[in-house]
Design an enzyme around this catalytic site. Structure first.
Site, PDB file in Angstrom:
ATOM      1  N   GLY A   1       0.831  -1.202   0.000  1.00 18.71           N
ATOM      2  CA  GLY A   1       0.000   0.000   0.000  1.00 18.71           C
ATOM      3  C   GLY A   1       0.865   1.252   0.000  1.00 18.71           C
ATOM      4  O   GLY A   1       0.517   2.263  -0.626  1.00 18.71           O
ATOM      5  N   SER A   2       1.994   1.183   0.692  1.00 20.64           N
ATOM      6  CA  SER A   2       2.907   2.338   0.717  1.00 20.64           C
ATOM      7  C   SER A   2       3.435   2.612  -0.683  1.00 20.64           C
ATOM      8  O   SER A   2       3.586   3.775  -1.087  1.00 20.64           O
ATOM      9  CB  SER A   2       4.085   2.054   1.664  1.00 20.64           C
ATOM     10  OG  SER A   2       3.613   1.830   2.964  1.00 20.64           O
TER      11      SER A   2
ATOM     12  N   HIS B   1      -5.349  -6.666   6.586  1.00 10.76           N
ATOM     13  CA  HIS B   1      -6.300  -5.812   5.882  1.00 10.76           C
ATOM     14  C   HIS B   1      -7.505  -6.610   5.334  1.00 10.76           C
ATOM     15  O   HIS B   1      -7.579  -7.813   5.544  1.00 10.76           O
ATOM     16  CB  HIS B   1      -5.581  -5.013   4.795  1.00 10.76           C
ATOM     17  CG  HIS B   1      -4.704  -3.942   5.392  1.00 10.76           C
ATOM     18  ND1 HIS B   1      -4.725  -2.635   4.975  1.00 10.76           N
ATOM     19  CD2 HIS B   1      -3.805  -3.980   6.407  1.00 10.76           C
ATOM     20  CE1 HIS B   1      -3.869  -1.923   5.704  1.00 10.76           C
ATOM     21  NE2 HIS B   1      -3.295  -2.720   6.572  1.00 10.76           N
TER      22      HIS B   1
ATOM     23  N   ASN C   1      11.229  -0.104  -8.811  1.00 12.40           N
ATOM     24  CA  ASN C   1      10.764  -1.468  -9.021  1.00 12.40           C
ATOM     25  C   ASN C   1       9.905  -1.848  -7.820  1.00 12.40           C
ATOM     26  O   ASN C   1      10.420  -2.187  -6.767  1.00 12.40           O
ATOM     27  CB  ASN C   1      11.913  -2.454  -9.193  1.00 12.40           C
ATOM     28  CG  ASN C   1      11.376  -3.867  -9.394  1.00 12.40           C
ATOM     29  OD1 ASN C   1      10.165  -4.065  -9.494  1.00 12.40           O
ATOM     30  ND2 ASN C   1      12.249  -4.846  -9.433  1.00 12.40           N
TER      31      ASN C   1
HETATM   32  C1  PLP Z   1      -3.975   4.405   5.781  1.00 13.00           C
HETATM   33  C2  PLP Z   1      -2.810   3.556   5.338  1.00 13.00           C
HETATM   34  N1  PLP Z   1      -2.071   3.966   4.291  1.00 13.00           N
HETATM   35  C3  PLP Z   1      -1.016   3.250   3.855  1.00 13.00           C
HETATM   36  C4  PLP Z   1      -0.672   2.053   4.452  1.00 13.00           C
HETATM   37  C5  PLP Z   1       0.509   1.306   3.944  1.00 13.00           C
HETATM   38  O1  PLP Z   1       0.189   0.019   3.491  1.00 13.00           O
HETATM   39  P1  PLP Z   1       1.315  -1.133   3.490  1.00 13.00           P
HETATM   40  O2  PLP Z   1       1.455  -1.611   4.895  1.00 13.00           O
HETATM   41  O3  PLP Z   1       0.747  -2.176   2.594  1.00 13.00           O
HETATM   42  O4  PLP Z   1       2.555  -0.536   2.973  1.00 13.00           O
HETATM   43  C6  PLP Z   1      -1.407   1.578   5.544  1.00 13.00           C
HETATM   44  C7  PLP Z   1      -1.007   0.341   6.202  1.00 13.00           C
HETATM   45  O5  PLP Z   1      -1.601  -0.177   7.095  1.00 13.00           O
HETATM   46  C8  PLP Z   1      -2.504   2.358   6.011  1.00 13.00           C
HETATM   47  O6  PLP Z   1      -3.218   1.965   7.059  1.00 13.00           O
END
Ligand code: PLP
Length: 421
Positions: free
Chosen positions: A84-85, A216, A271
């Site tokens: 997600g990041s 999630h 990447n």
């Molecule tokens: C609101 C929000 N944005 C971004 C992220 C980042 O996701 P990831 O952990 O998959 O990098 C999270 C992760 O929990 C999140 O809660």
């Protein structure tokens, strides 16, 4: 899934997983009500195994199938990444002028002060300046009055978050964006499936980010997705996802100048590709999503009922009329006038075997990592975020029937409140 002989292994894998589950249940784990539970079974494992034994592990046809299934379910063109990041990062860079986007280094983007930090880091890494906006402690989402008040001459975009599955009032946000000519993008990493007035969140702006981390709504263990309704932007994201390499485009352009089309680079890039193992997981999990939602909603209803008598002391995040929440967890706020503190309650729960967490970062401005950005990051007083920081916490919400264990959690809360009054 087809791989010679693989189906013979499936019952064995299933037996192993069931016996591991039994061992885990019998083992004295620190928490009998953890933040999250594993939601995958042998079907997901077999998909991952299939990719391994057929030597098709790098991003390929399962990724494309998962993207198509995700995009058609949630309303857009989907581009999968490894977290997600990374999805947040790709959106930020995809909007930059150097990727062909409308934003320039130094442009200001507004972002809520209570969120996961990579939402902010991605803006700063892409060279924008950012300003933190306060949140409403009732909904945990952006305070719309503060949002509008903070729009200044350099503000070009809003990076929104729907925290804990709670949809923001998107009529109001869209109206603000339209009136001030601002670009909107949404972080939906905690809110897959949430809707505002019947429309899936993540479809109100230029693009949106989703996370498939273990805890999630659906998981690919690590993984993420970007959703957009702009095909040209989706192509740009495909370039950014994989080195800037033309090979990853749906429609690679003709190249000249003695370049080999197999190794032609059209843009800067990272990447952040997912693997086929993750995409296979995602395909199975997406098929389970609706059933998970039924269980999450049933558990949220239990929590709402059980907390009603304690409204003066503890409140569950409130959902606005028009919003359909996709409960990520159970976020609770202890009232400032309650005869006990948030820390006393969470200590009681933790000691009794219930895992708790703060509401994500609390006020992001209070973390050491915020120092050192100078004029690139504007931070003002954030009383709503401070309130959440000091009084908020969450417990897990599982996509399985957990009436019994959830009931025990609320028995503990009842007893604690009775003994504190
Ligand atoms: C609101 C929000 N944005 C971004 C992220 C980042 O996701 P990831 O952990 O998959 O990098 C999270 C992760 O929990 C999140 O809660």
């Amino acid at each position: 899934m087809r791989a010679v002989g693989l189906e013979q292994v499936a019952p064995l894998i299933q037996d192993i997983m069931l016996s591991e589950q039994r061992i885990n249940t019998e083992r004295e784990l620190p928490y009998w009500y953890p933040l999250s539970l594993a939601t995958y079974s042998s079907e997901e494992v077999m998909e991952a195994l299939h990719s391994l034994v057929t030597f098709r592990t790098s991003m390929w046809e399962k990724t494309r199938s998962f993207e198509e299934a995700f995009g058609s379910k949630f309303g857009g063109e989907a581009v999968m990444v490894n977290s997600g990041s990374s999805a947040d990062l790709m959106i930020a860079f995809g909007l930059h002028k150097l990727s062909g986007g409308p934003l320039e280094t130094g442009d200001e983007v507004l972002v809520p002060a209570v969120t996961w930090p990579t939402q902010l880091w991605s803006l700063l890494m892409a060279g924008y300046s950012a300003r933190l906006v306060d949140v409403d402690p009732e909904t945990l989402n952006v305070d719309l009055r503060d949002l509008e008040a903070k729009i200044g001459p350099r503000t070009r975009a809003i990076s929104l978050v729907h925290l804990m599955g709670n949809p923001v009032n998107m009529d109001a946000v869209r109206e603000i964006c339209d009136r001030h000519h601002l670009i909107l993008f949404e972080d939906c990493c905690e809110s897959l499936g949430a809707q505002w007035n019947g429309q899936f969140i993540g479809t109100f702006g230029q693009a949106s980010a989703f996370s498939f981390f273990f805890s999630h709504h659906i998981t690919t263990l690590e993984g993420g997705m970007i959703l957009t309704r702009d095909s040209e932007f989706a192509e740009r994201l495909r370039l950014l996802r994989a080195h800037g390499w033309s090979r990853n485009l749906r429609n690679p352009p003709e190249v000249s100048g003695g370049l080999d089309p197999r190794y032609t680079f059209l843009s800067w890039g990272f990447n952040v590709r997912p693997t086929e193992l993750q995409a296979g997981f995602g395909l199975v999990q997406l098929g389970r999503f609706d059933a998970f939602q039924i269980e999450r909603n049933a558990n949220a209803s239990i929590a709402i009922e059980r907390l009603k008598p304690h409204r003066e002391q503890i409140r569950l995040m409130s959902v606005l009329p028009g919003g359909s929440c996709s409960w990520f967890a159970l976020p609770l706020t202890v009232d400032g006038d309650a005869p006990f503190t948030r820390d006393q309650l969470t200590a009681h729960l933790e000691l009794s075997g219930v895992e708790t967490r703060p509401i994500v970062t609390g006020n992001l401005a209070r973390h050491p990592a915020i120092q050192g950005f100078g004029a690139q990051l504007r931070v003002d007083d954030l009383p709503g975020a401070d309130y959440v920081h000091e009084n908020g916490f969450y417990i897990g919400l599982h996509p399985v029937r957990s009436n019994q264990s959830l009931g025990r959690v609320f028995d503990l809360i009842d007893d604690f409140i009775a003994s504190s009054s």
